[in-house]
Structure formats: C-alpha cells, structure tokens
Enzyme design. Sequence first.
Site, PDB file in Angstrom:
ATOM      1  N   SER A 139      11.510  -5.350   3.880  1.00  0.00           N
ATOM      2  CA  SER A 139      11.149  -4.921   5.219  1.00  0.00           C
ATOM      3  C   SER A 139      12.395  -4.856   6.106  1.00  0.00           C
ATOM      4  O   SER A 139      13.355  -4.161   5.769  1.00  0.00           O
ATOM      5  CB  SER A 139      10.069  -5.854   5.787  1.00  0.00           C
ATOM      6  N   ASP A 271       1.578   1.433   2.680  1.00  0.00           N
ATOM      7  CA  ASP A 271       2.407   0.640   3.587  1.00  0.00           C
ATOM      8  C   ASP A 271       2.368   1.242   4.988  1.00  0.00           C
ATOM      9  O   ASP A 271       2.893   2.332   5.224  1.00  0.00           O
ATOM     10  CB  ASP A 271       3.847   0.612   3.058  1.00  0.00           C
ATOM     11  N   HIS A 300       2.735  -4.124   1.455  1.00  0.00           N
ATOM     12  CA  HIS A 300       4.008  -4.433   2.115  1.00  0.00           C
ATOM     13  C   HIS A 300       4.351  -5.916   1.946  1.00  0.00           C
ATOM     14  O   HIS A 300       5.487  -6.265   1.630  1.00  0.00           O
ATOM     15  CB  HIS A 300       3.908  -4.068   3.601  1.00  0.00           C
TER      16      HIS A 300
END
Length: 329
Positions: A139, A271, A300
């Site tokens: 991320s 996602d 995610h």
Amino acid sequence: MDSEVKEEVPVHEEFILCGGAETQVLKCGPWTNLFKDPSVTRPKLLIFIITGNPGFSTFYVPFAKALYSATNRRFPVWVISHAGQVVAPKDKKILATPDDPNAQEIKDIYGLSGQIEHKLAFLRTHVPKETKLVLIGHSIGSYICLQILKHAPEMPIIRACLLFPTIERMSETPNGRIATPLLCWLRYALYASSYLLLKPCPETLKSWLIRMALQRMNLQSEHSLLSVLEPFCLANAAYLGGQEMMQVVKRDNETIKEHLSKLTFYYGTIDRWCPTEFYEDIKKDFPEGDIRLCEKKIPHAFVLYSHQEMADMVADWLRDDLAKIDAAE
C-alpha cells in the site's frame, strides 16, 4: 504448513528510537544485529518490509514468517512500524543510538515525508552498507519504497516488490473518496472521539477487545496489539492518511523508469485503493515492466487472510535474485 511456520520461525522484537520516534522492529530469523554478527555469518541480504497505513507491524508477522520459510531461511526478513503508530509495552526497553548522525530528530516525522526519512534513517543506521536489500512495500509502503530508491541511490537495493501499490491518485479511488473528507477535513473530530472513547479504557479491557476481534477474524498474535486502540497511534495514522490523500497524486514515472528493472508491481482486482484501471494505465506506460494483476481475488489487506499465498508468490519472484546472492558467496 502455516502452523509449522508459526511455531518454528524465531521472531525477535525490538523497540528503538529512530529519528526521535518510538519504532517497533520485528526480525524473523536468528540475526538480530547485523553489525555484531561476524562477517562470516552475517547475511549478504536483508528482506525489508514497509507496511501500509495503519502501520501495525504485528499484523505482518505471519507474512514475514511465511516469506522467511519460503526463501529457505537463508536471509533475515524484518518489518518496521511507522513512526508514532506503535507504543512500547511498559516492560519493554527502548534502544537508542544517540551517537549516530542518523539518530537526530526528523521534522514532521508522523507525516508522509517524515515517514520516508524515518525508513531511510533506520536503514542507514541499522544495516551495513554492503548488505544488499530487497524492499517489500504494501500500500503506502510501496510509495515509500519508490522514494527510498529516488533519494538513496547509494543503497544496494536489488529488488523492490510493490504489493497493492497506492502510488497515485489516492483521493480519486473508491476508498479515497470516502477517506479524504474524513481524514482531511474531519480528522480533529476523529481525534476527539477516539480520545474520549479509548483514553479512559483500562488496558485489560483493550486487551480483551483485541483478543475478541482476533478470534472473530480467526487470527493470532504473539506480540502486543494494544497500539491498535491507542488514541495517540490512531491520531498519527489518521494524520498520515490525510497527507497521503493530498500528496499521493501523480505517479512518479521518472523514478519508475530509472529503476524499472528492479521493480515488481502487484495490483489487485478487488482493490478499492488501486482500481484495475491504474494497473492498465501503468502497464500501458511501462509495457516492458514486471507489472502483474492478481488472479486470485486477494484483498488489499492481504496480511489478514492471504499471507501464505502472497509469501509464496513473492518468494517465487525473488528466486533468481536470491540465487545470484547464493552463487556469489
């Protein structure tokens, strides 16, 4: 295999002062200090995981353990928390390196640029210059990895794996459209409510709540997760999140182009932080790059439910790079 990994892989927990901020480092493998190890036994490479936000590194331990085992336990796998997002238990000693030039305080360390400097300071202070590096960013950790490549060209980084990378247009994503007003315009209301609700709670109640939540998610943790319900940590995570929405706008094509041969991107199909159109766009701009689209509907937040699958995949991507390290020994 997962239960075996949990039982057998040694994990050493440290709390250090890095850039003036309390920082948790979780180290998989027998190597706890790369400078004190004799040069004969010192590993030639470190796999370094930079978390998403919130940066509760404890959640990444199952992934780190699985990756350590999937790479045949040849190299250490370390996970670092974000500055200000973890508080050491009262019985834990916090290590400091006051004589090191990288130990000086970092301005706005809880913000996005400060978090980048925080990771750079750690690598420069705690990893020998000759130790090769594999960066794994999840991320916003992917954005930080790119910034490390950009600002520290001297570091011997041989590969950076960017998992579910939030490296552009964050406020325009489905989750970003919800998070932006909350984190940028209403964050003080979030701060106040978290302090009012959580500050009076005794640690025993917080521990019970966390334990119940882990049971419901069928997860286990051998390290403290009290920071998850610590208002100070949540406020810092919200502050970082607000800066992400405002600052992570344009993809850094220049850095990607310069380091493309070292980069592996992994985009999700479900996602809400990285829509598939982002994958299509970057694939179009860098057709020769190692840019992959998930075929397994991994979420995610892969560290909660799909850590073994991701570890096996990452180990496979690293196989050739790690074989070269072995061959050079």
